[in-house]
Design a protein around this motif. Structure first.
Motif, PDB file in Angstrom:
ATOM      1  N   LEU A  70       2.396   3.821  -6.371  1.00  0.00           N
ATOM      2  CA  LEU A  70       2.354   3.131  -7.653  1.00  0.00           C
ATOM      3  C   LEU A  70       3.702   2.496  -7.984  1.00  0.00           C
ATOM      4  O   LEU A  70       3.763   1.375  -8.503  1.00  0.00           O
ATOM      5  CB  LEU A  70       1.939   4.098  -8.754  1.00  0.00           C
ATOM      6  CG  LEU A  70       0.454   4.471  -8.790  1.00  0.00           C
ATOM      7  CD1 LEU A  70       0.208   5.599  -9.776  1.00  0.00           C
ATOM      8  CD2 LEU A  70      -0.394   3.256  -9.153  1.00  0.00           C
ATOM      9  N   GLN A  93       5.762   1.268  -5.975  1.00  0.00           N
ATOM     10  CA  GLN A  93       5.970   0.104  -5.129  1.00  0.00           C
ATOM     11  C   GLN A  93       5.344  -1.162  -5.724  1.00  0.00           C
ATOM     12  O   GLN A  93       5.622  -2.270  -5.267  1.00  0.00           O
ATOM     13  CB  GLN A  93       5.380   0.346  -3.738  1.00  0.00           C
ATOM     14  CG  GLN A  93       6.020   1.498  -2.972  1.00  0.00           C
ATOM     15  CD  GLN A  93       7.428   1.205  -2.491  1.00  0.00           C
ATOM     16  OE1 GLN A  93       8.370   1.255  -3.269  1.00  0.00           O
ATOM     17  NE2 GLN A  93       7.568   0.875  -1.220  1.00  0.00           N
ATOM     18  N   SER A  94       4.524  -1.007  -6.752  1.00  0.00           N
ATOM     19  CA  SER A  94       3.936  -2.176  -7.417  1.00  0.00           C
ATOM     20  C   SER A  94       4.986  -2.997  -8.143  1.00  0.00           C
ATOM     21  O   SER A  94       4.801  -4.183  -8.399  1.00  0.00           O
ATOM     22  CB  SER A  94       2.862  -1.736  -8.422  1.00  0.00           C
ATOM     23  OG  SER A  94       3.463  -1.097  -9.542  1.00  0.00           O
ATOM     24  N   GLU A 104       5.618  -2.601 -11.160  1.00  0.00           N
ATOM     25  CA  GLU A 104       5.208  -2.637 -12.566  1.00  0.00           C
ATOM     26  C   GLU A 104       5.222  -1.261 -13.222  1.00  0.00           C
ATOM     27  O   GLU A 104       5.025  -1.145 -14.434  1.00  0.00           O
ATOM     28  CB  GLU A 104       3.800  -3.231 -12.682  1.00  0.00           C
ATOM     29  CG  GLU A 104       3.690  -4.675 -12.193  1.00  0.00           C
ATOM     30  CD  GLU A 104       2.287  -5.227 -12.392  1.00  0.00           C
ATOM     31  OE1 GLU A 104       1.667  -4.882 -13.411  1.00  0.00           O
ATOM     32  OE2 GLU A 104       1.816  -5.991 -11.533  1.00  0.00           O
ATOM     33  N   LYS A 152      -5.822   1.560  -2.868  1.00  0.00           N
ATOM     34  CA  LYS A 152      -6.545   0.585  -3.695  1.00  0.00           C
ATOM     35  C   LYS A 152      -7.366   1.284  -4.773  1.00  0.00           C
ATOM     36  O   LYS A 152      -7.490   0.771  -5.895  1.00  0.00           O
ATOM     37  CB  LYS A 152      -7.439  -0.284  -2.814  1.00  0.00           C
ATOM     38  CG  LYS A 152      -6.658  -1.319  -2.013  1.00  0.00           C
ATOM     39  CD  LYS A 152      -7.575  -2.175  -1.145  1.00  0.00           C
ATOM     40  CE  LYS A 152      -6.769  -3.270  -0.442  1.00  0.00           C
ATOM     41  NZ  LYS A 152      -7.628  -4.092   0.466  1.00  0.00           N
ATOM     42  N   TYR A 181      -4.851   2.098  -7.471  1.00  0.00           N
ATOM     43  CA  TYR A 181      -4.474   0.887  -8.208  1.00  0.00           C
ATOM     44  C   TYR A 181      -5.590   0.445  -9.148  1.00  0.00           C
ATOM     45  O   TYR A 181      -5.349   0.081 -10.310  1.00  0.00           O
ATOM     46  CB  TYR A 181      -4.127  -0.233  -7.220  1.00  0.00           C
ATOM     47  CG  TYR A 181      -2.664  -0.302  -6.867  1.00  0.00           C
ATOM     48  CD1 TYR A 181      -1.897  -1.428  -7.149  1.00  0.00           C
ATOM     49  CD2 TYR A 181      -2.037   0.778  -6.261  1.00  0.00           C
ATOM     50  CE1 TYR A 181      -0.553  -1.495  -6.817  1.00  0.00           C
ATOM     51  CE2 TYR A 181      -0.693   0.735  -5.929  1.00  0.00           C
ATOM     52  CZ  TYR A 181       0.053  -0.405  -6.210  1.00  0.00           C
ATOM     53  OH  TYR A 181       1.385  -0.448  -5.896  1.00  0.00           O
ATOM     54  N   LEU A 204      -4.157  -1.903 -12.048  1.00  0.00           N
ATOM     55  CA  LEU A 204      -3.086  -2.683 -11.436  1.00  0.00           C
ATOM     56  C   LEU A 204      -3.646  -3.648 -10.402  1.00  0.00           C
ATOM     57  O   LEU A 204      -4.575  -3.306  -9.656  1.00  0.00           O
ATOM     58  CB  LEU A 204      -2.077  -1.764 -10.748  1.00  0.00           C
ATOM     59  CG  LEU A 204      -1.111  -0.987 -11.635  1.00  0.00           C
ATOM     60  CD1 LEU A 204      -0.405   0.079 -10.823  1.00  0.00           C
ATOM     61  CD2 LEU A 204      -0.093  -1.914 -12.284  1.00  0.00           C
ATOM     62  N   TRP A 257      -3.701  -5.340  -6.913  1.00  0.00           N
ATOM     63  CA  TRP A 257      -3.308  -4.800  -5.616  1.00  0.00           C
ATOM     64  C   TRP A 257      -2.151  -5.589  -5.009  1.00  0.00           C
ATOM     65  O   TRP A 257      -2.071  -6.813  -5.127  1.00  0.00           O
ATOM     66  CB  TRP A 257      -4.490  -4.815  -4.662  1.00  0.00           C
ATOM     67  CG  TRP A 257      -4.100  -4.457  -3.252  1.00  0.00           C
ATOM     68  CD1 TRP A 257      -4.059  -5.260  -2.164  1.00  0.00           C
ATOM     69  CD2 TRP A 257      -3.629  -3.164  -2.813  1.00  0.00           C
ATOM     70  NE1 TRP A 257      -3.622  -4.568  -1.060  1.00  0.00           N
ATOM     71  CE2 TRP A 257      -3.346  -3.273  -1.428  1.00  0.00           C
ATOM     72  CE3 TRP A 257      -3.435  -1.939  -3.441  1.00  0.00           C
ATOM     73  CZ2 TRP A 257      -2.878  -2.207  -0.676  1.00  0.00           C
ATOM     74  CZ3 TRP A 257      -2.973  -0.881  -2.688  1.00  0.00           C
ATOM     75  CH2 TRP A 257      -2.704  -1.013  -1.325  1.00  0.00           C
ATOM     76  N   THR A 258      -1.247  -4.872  -4.371  1.00  0.00           N
ATOM     77  CA  THR A 258      -0.166  -5.487  -3.608  1.00  0.00           C
ATOM     78  C   THR A 258       0.023  -4.713  -2.313  1.00  0.00           C
ATOM     79  O   THR A 258       0.024  -3.465  -2.333  1.00  0.00           O
ATOM     80  CB  THR A 258       1.155  -5.505  -4.396  1.00  0.00           C
ATOM     81  OG1 THR A 258       2.214  -5.932  -3.529  1.00  0.00           O
ATOM     82  CG2 THR A 258       1.500  -4.139  -4.961  1.00  0.00           C
ATOM     83  N   ASP A 292       2.627  -4.197  -0.961  1.00  0.00           N
ATOM     84  CA  ASP A 292       3.867  -3.425  -1.084  1.00  0.00           C
ATOM     85  C   ASP A 292       3.598  -1.951  -1.340  1.00  0.00           C
ATOM     86  O   ASP A 292       4.472  -1.107  -1.102  1.00  0.00           O
ATOM     87  CB  ASP A 292       4.728  -3.984  -2.225  1.00  0.00           C
ATOM     88  CG  ASP A 292       5.388  -5.295  -1.866  1.00  0.00           C
ATOM     89  OD1 ASP A 292       5.448  -5.615  -0.663  1.00  0.00           O
ATOM     90  OD2 ASP A 292       5.836  -5.999  -2.784  1.00  0.00           O
ATOM     91  N   ALA A 293       2.396  -1.636  -1.811  1.00  0.00           N
ATOM     92  CA  ALA A 293       2.052  -0.233  -2.058  1.00  0.00           C
ATOM     93  C   ALA A 293       2.150   0.595  -0.793  1.00  0.00           C
ATOM     94  O   ALA A 293       2.408   1.809  -0.848  1.00  0.00           O
ATOM     95  CB  ALA A 293       0.647  -0.127  -2.637  1.00  0.00           C
TER      96      ALA A 293
END
Length: 535
Positions: free
Chosen positions: A310, A312-313, A315, A469, A472, A477, A479-480, A482-483
């Protein structure tokens, strides 16, 4: 501390004043708090320009539980004297009151006054560390140690901050310096072993074995060395010797603590009885603010890995493993029982002002997360409060990490937690705790259907993207990829898993307990009998 002498009689009264301060401190040591407060009120009337009088009354008020009054008195001490020690005391009072947003500016003032005062630098480092400002804490610890003789206790604090901050090499150097002067410091020996996964060509096994041949000062120090040896032997694949050391370490640690398994079981039974389906279905006005994400369960079940994904988002911010919700819940419950003493603690929780509970929690938690719109509270033990979290914060997200029962218990048993998880040092008590935890989580799912996302550790490490996912999506959130990225080595993770969580996702801990199945028979029997472990 110097005593000011603006009043005409101050100089003549100084010896008598100091004698009265000493008398007041003696009253506090004896638990005679009301008398100490009364003496403090007399002193501030007699010596209205003496900072020491106000500081004493602040301390007496703190001991008496009146933190608001303590803040008022320490403010008066600061007005009387520029001594930064008063500001240090105020900062800790603000922390206790969860007014954390006021601390950074106060810390900056202390920093500007500290100069080469190494004690003050160390105190400031402790303040920063406690409030998740690791770079600032490390800077202050380094400045404290740069002046005068080395201090092993302070250097240990620096090593912990560096470890959580991702600098294991410097942390190990610090720990070795501590061990050079305190060779039996069990906590230091253990932390050094947890800095990284040990290898055949790089380990401390012989060093620890040599230390264990000496007589330790305390059972806890010896336990630390035994846990360290168990950890390193397991890293090297010597599983039988590792478990033998682990059993010996757990026995030593258990001998040094008090834990009442029956009391814990009774408490969980009472919570489930009071917070049943009927009472949880009663609508209440909670605090409607969004942004809180609770990651909970048991330690060593993947909570930090879920948190890492989380974060790594970009946000979501980390608020730490906060004690805040339990603190506010207990305070609110005590207020209810003050007017309705016939209620049990669990019954009183159903009479709370849930909106106020949620509002107070969010205020303090956001401060720890730097005001971020989304933040994570990763205290595993918050699983006890799922019902209350749902009532107080209906828009909070709750994520529960689940792990294979035997792997979960073994991972807890082999970890030395120092001042937490007292149930973890005896296999019978560990089994009883695990069973109570499973009953509690089953209860929350029954009475709060759809309110908790279960994430299995085994799925998280074998089907990582799918599970990430899910997490997220649960948190709303976008999805990226980067997670899935391995975090920077300098990322902060203040957890027992700090070393492992900086590695790529791996599966080597899945079924790790099965190597010791023969030695875990008592635990296995209890878990099977309770229906929480398949045959």
């Amino acid at each position: 501390m110097s005593i000011r002498s603006n009043s005409p009689a101050a100089t003549e009264a100084a010896p008598a004043f100091m004698q009265q301060i000493a008398q007041g401190n003696a009253l506090l040591r004896q638990g005679r708090t009301d008398e100490a407060i009364a003496l403090g009120v007399t002193l501030v009337d007699m010596y209205p320009d003496q900072a020491r009088a106000f500081a004493f009354l602040a301390e007496a008020s703190r001991v008496g539980g009146d933190l608001q009054a303590a803040i008022g008195w320490i403010d008066k001490a600061i007005q009387c004297s520029p001594d930064p020690q008063h500001k240090i005391k105020k900062a800790w009072l603000l922390s206790r009151l969860l007014r954390r947003d006021e601390i950074p500016s106060l810390a900056e003032q202390i920093d500007a006054q500290a100069g080469d005062d190494r004690m003050l630098r160390w105190q400031l480092g402790k303040l920063y560390y406690h409030h998740n400002f690791l770079p600032e804490a490390i800077k202050q610890y380094e400045r404290a140690l740069a002046v005068g003789e080395d201090n092993p206790s302070w250097r240990y604090d620096l090593a912990i901050a560096r470890f959580y901050g991702g600098d294991s090499d410097k942390a190990e150097g610090d720990l070795n310096r501590v061990l050079a002067v305190s060779p039996q410091a069990g906590a230091v020996i253990y932390l050094r072993s947890t800095l990284r996964r040990q290898r055949q060509d790089q380990n401390h096994v012989a060093d620890i074995e040599a230390r264990l041949k000496t007589v330790f000062r305390s059972a806890e120090d010896e336990a630390g060395a035994l846990y360290a040896l168990a950890k390193e032997l397991e890293d090297l694949g010597e599983y039988e010797r590792s478990f033998s050391m682990l059993l010996a370490g757990a026995k030593k640690k258990r001998s040094a603590i008090q834990y009442d398994a029956a009391a814990f079981r009774a408490m969980t039974d009472e919570i489930r009885a009071a917070q049943n389906a009927e009472s949880m279905a009663i609508p209440v006005a909670g605090h409607d603010e969004e942004g809180a994400i609770f990651i909970l369960g048991l330690p060593r079940t993947g909570t930090t890995l879920a948190e890492r994904m989380l974060l790594q988002s970009g946000e979501v911010k980390d608020a730490g493993e906060l004690m805040d919700f339990g603190f506010h819940l207990t305070a609110a419950m005590q207020r209810v029982r003050a007017v309705a003493p016939e209620l049990s603690p669990a019954e009183a929780t159903m009479k709370l002002d849930f909106a106020a509970l949620g509002r107070e929690y969010m205020r303090g938690a956001r401060q720890m997360a730097g005001g971020s719109a989304l933040f994570i509270d990763k205290l595993p033990a918050n699983y006890m409060y799922c019902g209350m979290i749902r009532k107080a914060l209906p828009k909070a997200k709750i994520i529960h990490l689940v792990r294979d029962p035997l792997d979960s218990c073994y991972a807890i048993f082999k970890t030395l937690f120092f001042n937490a998880y007292d149930f973890s040092y005896d296999l019978d008590e560990l089994a009883e705790y695990y069973i109570a935890y499973r009953h509690m989580m089953r209860h929350w799912h029954d009475v709060l259907p759809g309110a908790i996302l279960d994430v299995r550790y085994e799925d998280l490490v074998t089907d990582t993207e799918v599970q990430a996912k899910r997490i997220y999506d649960w948190c709303g959130l976008a999805w990226t990829p980067d997670a899935l990225r391995v975090p920077d080595t300098k990322a902060v993770f203040a957890t027992a898993s700090a070393a492992q969580v900086r590695e790529p996702v791996h599966t080597r801990s899945v079924n790790s307990s099965r190597k010791h199945a023969d030695r875990l028979v008592p635990l296995i029997k209890k878990l099977k009998a309770a229906g929480v472990l398949d045959a």
